[in-house]
Design a protein around this motif. Structure first.
Motif, PDB file in Angstrom:
ATOM      1  N   SER A 120       0.863  -1.183   0.000  1.00  0.00           N
ATOM      2  CA  SER A 120       0.000   0.000   0.000  1.00  0.00           C
ATOM      3  C   SER A 120       0.895   1.228   0.000  1.00  0.00           C
ATOM      4  O   SER A 120       1.907   1.263   0.676  1.00  0.00           O
ATOM      5  CB  SER A 120      -0.868   0.014   1.244  1.00  0.00           C
ATOM      6  N   THR A 121       0.521   2.209  -0.782  1.00  0.00           N
ATOM      7  CA  THR A 121       1.364   3.399  -0.830  1.00  0.00           C
ATOM      8  C   THR A 121       0.569   4.608  -1.286  1.00  0.00           C
ATOM      9  O   THR A 121      -0.464   4.480  -1.932  1.00  0.00           O
ATOM     10  CB  THR A 121       2.543   3.198  -1.806  1.00  0.00           C
ATOM     11  N   GLU A 122       1.088   5.775  -0.915  1.00  0.00           N
ATOM     12  CA  GLU A 122       0.462   6.996  -1.401  1.00  0.00           C
ATOM     13  C   GLU A 122       1.216   7.522  -2.609  1.00  0.00           C
ATOM     14  O   GLU A 122       0.773   8.426  -3.283  1.00  0.00           O
ATOM     15  CB  GLU A 122       0.466   8.058  -0.300  1.00  0.00           C
ATOM     16  N   GLU A 168     -12.631  -3.993   3.611  1.00  0.00           N
ATOM     17  CA  GLU A 168     -12.162  -2.692   3.115  1.00  0.00           C
ATOM     18  C   GLU A 168     -10.985  -2.225   3.960  1.00  0.00           C
ATOM     19  O   GLU A 168     -10.990  -2.387   5.171  1.00  0.00           O
ATOM     20  CB  GLU A 168     -13.272  -1.651   3.262  1.00  0.00           C
ATOM     21  N   ILE A 169     -10.011  -1.633   3.294  1.00  0.00           N
ATOM     22  CA  ILE A 169      -8.887  -1.093   4.054  1.00  0.00           C
ATOM     23  C   ILE A 169      -9.320   0.238   4.659  1.00  0.00           C
ATOM     24  O   ILE A 169      -9.689   1.159   3.944  1.00  0.00           O
ATOM     25  CB  ILE A 169      -7.655  -0.901   3.159  1.00  0.00           C
ATOM     26  N   VAL A 170      -9.340   0.298   5.999  1.00  0.00           N
ATOM     27  CA  VAL A 170      -9.722   1.564   6.627  1.00  0.00           C
ATOM     28  C   VAL A 170      -8.523   2.451   6.854  1.00  0.00           C
ATOM     29  O   VAL A 170      -8.619   3.665   6.822  1.00  0.00           O
ATOM     30  CB  VAL A 170     -10.411   1.390   8.007  1.00  0.00           C
ATOM     31  N   PHE A 171      -7.400   1.827   7.123  1.00  0.00           N
ATOM     32  CA  PHE A 171      -6.236   2.628   7.494  1.00  0.00           C
ATOM     33  C   PHE A 171      -4.987   1.784   7.341  1.00  0.00           C
ATOM     34  O   PHE A 171      -5.001   0.597   7.627  1.00  0.00           O
ATOM     35  CB  PHE A 171      -6.385   3.056   8.956  1.00  0.00           C
ATOM     36  N   SER A 172      -3.928   2.427   6.878  1.00  0.00           N
ATOM     37  CA  SER A 172      -2.676   1.674   6.825  1.00  0.00           C
ATOM     38  C   SER A 172      -1.482   2.582   7.010  1.00  0.00           C
ATOM     39  O   SER A 172      -1.535   3.773   6.713  1.00  0.00           O
ATOM     40  CB  SER A 172      -2.571   0.911   5.510  1.00  0.00           C
ATOM     41  N   MET A 173      -0.430   2.011   7.543  1.00  0.00           N
ATOM     42  CA  MET A 173       0.804   2.776   7.738  1.00  0.00           C
ATOM     43  C   MET A 173       1.980   1.933   7.325  1.00  0.00           C
ATOM     44  O   MET A 173       1.975   0.719   7.479  1.00  0.00           O
ATOM     45  CB  MET A 173       0.962   3.146   9.210  1.00  0.00           C
ATOM     46  N   VAL A 174       2.971   2.606   6.815  1.00  0.00           N
ATOM     47  CA  VAL A 174       4.149   1.904   6.370  1.00  0.00           C
ATOM     48  C   VAL A 174       5.351   2.570   7.033  1.00  0.00           C
ATOM     49  O   VAL A 174       5.362   3.785   7.214  1.00  0.00           O
ATOM     50  CB  VAL A 174       4.185   2.002   4.840  1.00  0.00           C
ATOM     51  N   THR A 175       6.315   1.777   7.468  1.00  0.00           N
ATOM     52  CA  THR A 175       7.500   2.378   8.069  1.00  0.00           C
ATOM     53  C   THR A 175       8.771   1.662   7.634  1.00  0.00           C
ATOM     54  O   THR A 175       8.767   0.455   7.416  1.00  0.00           O
ATOM     55  CB  THR A 175       7.431   2.377   9.612  1.00  0.00           C
ATOM     56  N   PHE A 200       6.106   0.352  17.411  1.00  0.00           N
ATOM     57  CA  PHE A 200       5.486   0.999  16.251  1.00  0.00           C
ATOM     58  C   PHE A 200       3.969   0.796  16.267  1.00  0.00           C
ATOM     59  O   PHE A 200       3.204   1.732  16.027  1.00  0.00           O
ATOM     60  CB  PHE A 200       6.076   0.460  14.940  1.00  0.00           C
ATOM     61  N   GLU A 215       2.477   4.175  17.523  1.00  0.00           N
ATOM     62  CA  GLU A 215       2.244   4.966  16.322  1.00  0.00           C
ATOM     63  C   GLU A 215       1.016   4.533  15.536  1.00  0.00           C
ATOM     64  O   GLU A 215       0.141   5.331  15.246  1.00  0.00           O
ATOM     65  CB  GLU A 215       3.486   4.930  15.430  1.00  0.00           C
ATOM     66  N   SER A 242      -2.619   6.560  15.800  1.00  0.00           N
ATOM     67  CA  SER A 242      -3.000   7.264  14.571  1.00  0.00           C
ATOM     68  C   SER A 242      -4.359   6.792  14.083  1.00  0.00           C
ATOM     69  O   SER A 242      -5.175   7.584  13.612  1.00  0.00           O
ATOM     70  CB  SER A 242      -1.983   7.025  13.458  1.00  0.00           C
ATOM     71  N   PHE A 300      -7.730   8.927  13.597  1.00  0.00           N
ATOM     72  CA  PHE A 300      -8.315   8.991  12.264  1.00  0.00           C
ATOM     73  C   PHE A 300      -9.752   8.493  12.228  1.00  0.00           C
ATOM     74  O   PHE A 300     -10.620   9.073  11.570  1.00  0.00           O
ATOM     75  CB  PHE A 300      -7.432   8.174  11.312  1.00  0.00           C
TER      76      PHE A 300
END
Ligand SMILES: Nc1ncnc2c1ncn2[C@@H]1O[C@H](COP(=O)(O)OP(=O)(O)OP(=O)(O)O)[C@@H](O)[C@H]1O
Ligand SMILES: [Mg+2]
Lengths: 149, 349
Positions: free
Chosen positions: B114-116, B181-188, B269, B273, B277, B281
């Protein structure tokens, strides 16, 4: 009394006017500058990456050339030594003071070591720079469907 | 259309479409085809053909074995970052298709993180349009989500609620899914397999007072072979160094200490984090997610005992029991999940 109020309004109006005419454009200007700075920063990051890459490549070439030079130096010393030994002959070899040759050999070995250490240092610089750069790039994404395309 | 071409078209329609699942990762590309699972290092080494003087490429496992740290891993966070990397990815995938005999008449479901970064996705899209597979169709999914489909429930996971924690080489992806459904995601990038490799390398330096400096690919091999949080077995490694003499060190220590540090960073994390978050959100989703299960996947989840320790540490940090599951073979789960989607499409057509 009303004149006082009017004066106050006047000065307020003046303040507002300077704000709109002078400060606001200044603010706009600084926002623009900030955006530009951000852009420049981004390209700088790219540049740092590129430079790092060239630096590492250059270092590798440099290291290799120094290593080669040291090796050939070593060869020359060894060869001369052999020639010398041959000329002098086995019996009289003991009479010669060859300690300086040993010194020289040691120095070459040390130099080789420090060249190797240099490349260790560079690889560590590389990994720490890479680490910092990547860590700074944390992303957050909110998306609806798990299907992307 | 010429006669030959026409004949080809007919043949294409008649022959059976092969469903394929493919996860493209920064470190490993995994292909699922029927019962077969192929794991390839996502790397390439350019060289010159000594006879023609033309550019030649060695790819995948062969490149990794022959060239070690000189082989180029062209992806970061699973996507190409620029045109140059996209070109390398294209050459890589084209060669992989040839080498592992993936026919053109396939339906391919790809898994990517997943990415922006839209640029990365667009470059990826361009690349897969140029690779000669997937004539029957192709689609791209979030690879963390796909890994959940490799659980025994299979496509049944499509409308469940869960969190996937995908432990990759260059990044860790945490994806919250509510009813499919993807509600939220974070990548580090602060928690990653690559970092562990570097820590192992440094740990070995520390243990040998700077004498032994292994390269990253060796550190990674050590990790994949000896990382074990279930049982610490003492493993001694001895290295003979020219002029410096012989050096011994405890390999299990050099590997497992960094792995534990990694695990702590991972729990931090998620608790410090990701969850805060998410709460900020979407509080409702946060409440639901907390009660659902965590699915641990990605190559680093292969480490024995990691899942159990993660479960304990996460529960401790949150103050209640969290359920953690892992698909069998977390390294290949995304590709197998992708295969399920392709199979579904092919059956329907
Ligand atoms: N058996 C194993 N034991 C320990 N670690 C492993 C094992 N197998 C793979 N790994 C590690 O898992 C990581 C690769 O995982 P994965 O294939 O999920 O990453 P990726 O998808 O290629 O990377 P990214 O998600 O960053 O794009 C590497 O750090 C690798 O060393
Ligand atoms: Mg991955």
């Amino acid at each position: 009394m009303s004149e006082e109020v009017l004066k106050k309004w006047d000065s307020l109006f003046q303040e507002l006017k300077t704000f709109v005419e002078v400060d606001l454009p200044k603010m706009e200007e600084s926002v623009k500058k900030a955006v530009e700075r951000a852009k420049i920063l981004e390209s700088k990051v790219a540049e740092v990456e590129r430079k790092l890459k060239t630096f590492i490549e250059e270092n590798e070439t440099f290291k290799r050339s120094v290593e080669e030079k040291l090796s050939s130096l070593e060869n020359i010393v060894n060869k001369r030594l052999e020639e010398l030994e041959k000329k002098v002959g086995e019996e009289r070899k003991a009479e010669l003071d060859l300690s300086f040759v040993e010194e020289l050999k040691k120095e070459i070995a040390e130099l080789k070591n420090s060249v190797a250490q240099l490349s260790v240092d560079v690889s560590q610089i590389k990994s720490s720079v890479g680490e910092k750069f990547w860590v700074a790039r944390e992303k957050k994404a909110e998306r609806k469907s798990p299907r992307i395309l | 259309m010429s006669e030959v071409e026409e004949k080809k078209e007919v043949e294409k329609a008649e022959s059976n479409v092969v469903p394929i699942g493919m996860k493209v990762g920064s470190q490993r590309t995994v292909i699922a085809k029927g019962d077969e699972v192929i794991v390839v290092e996502t790397c390439i080494k350019e060289k010159e053909n000594p006879i023609t003087g033309e550019k030649d490429y060695v790819i995948g496992n062969e490149a990794a074995e022959l060239y070690g740290d000189e082989a180029v891993y062209m992806l970061r966070g699973g996507l190409p970052g620029n045109e140059e990397e996209a070109e390398l990815l294209k050459i890589f995938l084209t060669n992989v298709a040839k080498q592992y005999e993936i026919p053109e008449n396939t339906y391919v479901t790809y898994g990517i993180p997943s990415t922006e970064a839209e640029e990365g996705v667009n470059l990826f899209k361009k690349v897969i349009s140029q690779v000669p597979i997937g004539w029957a169709g192709k689609e791209v999914w979030n690879d963390s989500f796909l890994a959940a489909l490799a659980l025994p429930e299979g496509l049944g996971m499509l409308d469940r609620t869960f969190v996937v924690v995908n432990l990759g080489s260059s990044t860790t992806d945490v994806v919250a899914v509510r009813k499919g459904e993807i509600v939220f995601s974070m990548v580090t990038g602060e928690v990653s397999g690559d970092l562990v490799d570097r820590w192992i390398k440094n740990e070995i330096m520390n243990l040998t007072r700077g004498a032994v400096n292994v390269d990253i690919s060796t550190a990674r091999e050590y990790k994949e072979k000896y990382a074990n949080l279930k049982e610490w077995k003492s493993v001694k490694e001895t290295v003979q160094l020219f002029e410096k003499g012989q050096f011994s060190f405890r390999l299990d220590e050099a590997v497992n200490k960094p792995v534990e540090r990694y695990l702590d960073a991972l729990v931090d994390f998620i608790t410090l984090e990701f969850l805060p978050s998410l709460a900020e959100f979407n509080f409702k989703a946060y409440k639901v997610i907390l009660e659902s299960e965590f699915i641990l996947t990605g190559g680093m989840a292969e480490i024995p005992g990691l899942k159990e320790k993660f479960e304990t540490k996460l529960s401790e940090a949150l103050g209640f029991g969290v359920k953690v599951r892992s698909p069998e073979n977390p390294l290949t789960a995304s590709a197998r999940g992708a295969l399920l989607i392709s199979q579904l499409r092919v059956r329907r057509e």
